[in-house]
Design a protein around this motif. Structure first.
Motif, PDB file in Angstrom:
ATOM      1  N   LEU A 174      70.952  16.842 -39.164  1.00 22.13           N
ATOM      2  CA  LEU A 174      69.534  17.388 -39.037  1.00 22.13           C
ATOM      3  C   LEU A 174      68.527  16.998 -40.162  1.00 22.13           C
ATOM      4  N   ARG A 175      68.927  16.610 -41.152  1.00 22.53           N
ATOM      5  CA  ARG A 175      67.869  16.134 -42.204  1.00 22.53           C
ATOM      6  C   ARG A 175      67.313  14.960 -41.775  1.00 22.53           C
ATOM      7  N   HIS A 176      68.330  13.911 -41.431  1.00 24.00           N
ATOM      8  CA  HIS A 176      67.910  12.664 -41.505  1.00 24.00           C
ATOM      9  C   HIS A 176      67.735  11.889 -40.069  1.00 24.00           C
ATOM     10  N   ALA A 177      68.684  12.300 -39.164  1.00 23.01           N
ATOM     11  CA  ALA A 177      68.482  12.082 -37.879  1.00 23.01           C
ATOM     12  C   ALA A 177      67.209  12.771 -37.127  1.00 23.01           C
ATOM     13  N   PHE A 178      67.246  14.101 -37.256  1.00 24.11           N
ATOM     14  CA  PHE A 178      66.087  14.758 -36.672  1.00 24.11           C
ATOM     15  C   PHE A 178      65.021  15.184 -37.333  1.00 24.11           C
ATOM     16  N   ASP A 179      64.923  14.719 -38.651  1.00 21.36           N
ATOM     17  CA  ASP A 179      63.689  14.915 -39.638  1.00 21.36           C
ATOM     18  C   ASP A 179      63.326  16.417 -39.894  1.00 21.36           C
ATOM     19  N   LEU A 180      64.377  17.215 -39.805  1.00 21.09           N
ATOM     20  CA  LEU A 180      64.016  18.592 -40.119  1.00 21.09           C
ATOM     21  C   LEU A 180      63.991  18.960 -41.588  1.00 21.09           C
ATOM     22  N   SER A 181      63.167  19.828 -41.935  1.00 26.55           N
ATOM     23  CA  SER A 181      62.958  20.235 -43.563  1.00 26.55           C
ATOM     24  C   SER A 181      64.243  20.928 -43.820  1.00 26.55           C
ATOM     25  N   GLU A 182      64.147  20.963 -45.130  1.00 29.61           N
ATOM     26  CA  GLU A 182      65.550  21.654 -45.776  1.00 29.61           C
ATOM     27  C   GLU A 182      65.365  23.227 -45.173  1.00 29.61           C
ATOM     28  N   LYS A 183      64.351  23.809 -45.279  1.00 27.20           N
ATOM     29  CA  LYS A 183      64.285  24.993 -44.845  1.00 27.20           C
ATOM     30  C   LYS A 183      64.737  25.232 -43.051  1.00 27.20           C
ATOM     31  N   ASP A 184      64.362  24.468 -42.328  1.00 24.33           N
ATOM     32  CA  ASP A 184      64.658  24.310 -40.906  1.00 24.33           C
ATOM     33  C   ASP A 184      66.185  24.332 -40.843  1.00 24.33           C
ATOM     34  N   THR A 185      66.652  23.184 -41.544  1.00 25.10           N
ATOM     35  CA  THR A 185      68.037  22.810 -41.651  1.00 25.10           C
ATOM     36  C   THR A 185      68.892  24.226 -41.980  1.00 25.10           C
ATOM     37  N   ALA A 186      68.451  24.799 -42.971  1.00 25.52           N
ATOM     38  CA  ALA A 186      68.992  25.869 -43.627  1.00 25.52           C
ATOM     39  C   ALA A 186      69.083  27.021 -42.424  1.00 25.52           C
ATOM     40  N   LEU A 187      68.067  27.148 -41.737  1.00 33.50           N
ATOM     41  CA  LEU A 187      67.695  28.246 -40.785  1.00 33.50           C
ATOM     42  C   LEU A 187      68.686  27.964 -39.492  1.00 33.50           C
ATOM     43  N   ALA A 188      68.876  26.626 -39.312  1.00 35.90           N
ATOM     44  CA  ALA A 188      69.766  26.351 -38.113  1.00 35.90           C
ATOM     45  C   ALA A 188      71.254  26.648 -38.356  1.00 35.90           C
ATOM     46  N   LEU A 189      71.579  26.337 -39.659  1.00 32.95           N
ATOM     47  CA  LEU A 189      72.956  26.293 -39.800  1.00 32.95           C
ATOM     48  C   LEU A 189      73.358  27.668 -40.570  1.00 32.95           C
ATOM     49  N   GLY A 190      72.341  28.392 -40.893  1.00 30.63           N
ATOM     50  CA  GLY A 190      72.806  29.688 -41.514  1.00 30.63           C
ATOM     51  C   GLY A 190      73.310  29.642 -42.795  1.00 30.63           C
ATOM     52  N   ILE A 191      72.537  28.778 -43.600  1.00 31.42           N
ATOM     53  CA  ILE A 191      72.985  28.589 -45.015  1.00 31.42           C
ATOM     54  C   ILE A 191      71.814  28.746 -45.804  1.00 31.42           C
ATOM     55  N   SER A 192      72.054  28.568 -47.117  1.00 28.63           N
ATOM     56  CA  SER A 192      70.771  28.588 -48.003  1.00 28.63           C
ATOM     57  C   SER A 192      70.235  26.995 -48.041  1.00 28.63           C
ATOM     58  N   VAL A 193      69.084  27.010 -48.607  1.00 27.11           N
ATOM     59  CA  VAL A 193      68.303  25.829 -48.870  1.00 27.11           C
ATOM     60  C   VAL A 193      69.065  24.993 -50.018  1.00 27.11           C
ATOM     61  N   GLY A 194      69.467  25.668 -51.096  1.00 30.68           N
ATOM     62  CA  GLY A 194      70.296  24.911 -51.988  1.00 30.68           C
ATOM     63  C   GLY A 194      71.493  24.362 -51.673  1.00 30.68           C
ATOM     64  N   THR A 195      72.049  25.026 -50.591  1.00 30.57           N
ATOM     65  CA  THR A 195      73.457  24.562 -49.804  1.00 30.57           C
ATOM     66  C   THR A 195      72.962  23.203 -49.269  1.00 30.57           C
ATOM     67  N   VAL A 196      72.028  23.373 -48.320  1.00 35.21           N
ATOM     68  CA  VAL A 196      71.259  21.989 -47.506  1.00 35.21           C
ATOM     69  C   VAL A 196      71.112  20.722 -48.509  1.00 35.21           C
ATOM     70  N   LYS A 197      70.603  21.115 -49.877  1.00 37.68           N
ATOM     71  CA  LYS A 197      70.222  19.989 -50.431  1.00 37.68           C
ATOM     72  C   LYS A 197      71.437  19.408 -51.256  1.00 37.68           C
TER      73      LYS A 197
END
Length: 202
Positions: free
Chosen positions: A127-150
């Protein structure tokens, strides 16, 4: 009056389908590593969205909701095939241990490398590198925190760089997404599925 509402919902869903089907199919492809399954997962996700369209259309981020549905379906598919995947992983790990050439960039392609990542890391990287989503949008899609995404993205990219033998892993992941083109799927065929489902529920 109800027909007007239904027609309006159908028009909205059709537009959503046209706008997001290709993206959702590419996402499913990269998460599962299965090109044939990607089309079905994307269609199943969109069918699920249609069944709860009133809720989806009222959401703040319908596209993120859709990505989350695809991620959940992909996770379920992977778990259902866990025994087969373990046998494949064991086979490849044995081959890699015997490899004398440390440069595996020419041997392990991006999709194989992605399949080697745990699902959450894979989903974050895709989601971050193939679809260029932000950390916030990635967290939203996966239902996890931004910190976990990072943290999961960082660890996942480190593993990919090791597997691919290059620091250009983000570019290669992005290129893999562009290359994972889905086969065309008519929105009418999805409507047929919905009709079949309604018939079974009667």
């Amino acid at each position: 009056m109800g027909t007007v509402v239904d027609d309006a919902a159908a028009v909205e869903f059709h537009a959503f389908f046209e706008r997001h089907y290709a993206e959702l199919s590419r996402l499913a492809h990269l998460l599962t590593g299965e090109a044939d399954a990607a089309d079905d997962l994307a269609a199943d996700a969109l069918l699920a969205l249609w069944h709860r369209w009133d809720r989806v259309r009222a959401a703040d981020h319908p596209a993120a909701y859709a990505r989350g549905v695809v991620a959940n379906l992909a996770r379920t598919r992977i778990r259902s095939a866990v025994r087969e995947r373990r046998r494949v992983a064991l086979f490849w790990s044995q081959r890699e241990e015997k490899a004398e050439n440390p440069d595996v960039a020419g041997v392990v392609d991006v999709q194989e490398a992605l399949r080697g990542l745990p699902f959450r890391k894979r989903a974050c990287v895709v989601l971050r590198h193939a679809f260029d989503l932000s950390e916030k949008d990635t967290a939203l899609a996966l239902g996890i925190s931004v910190g976990t995404v990072k943290s999961q993205t960082s660890k996942g990219m480190a593993e990919l760089q090791r597997l691919l033998g290059t620091r250009q892993a983000p570019l290669r992941v992005h290129a893999a997404a562009l290359g994972a083109a889905p086969r065309p799927l008519a929105v009418e065929s999805l409507g047929d599925r919905a009709g079949d489902a309604r018939g079974r529920n009667r």
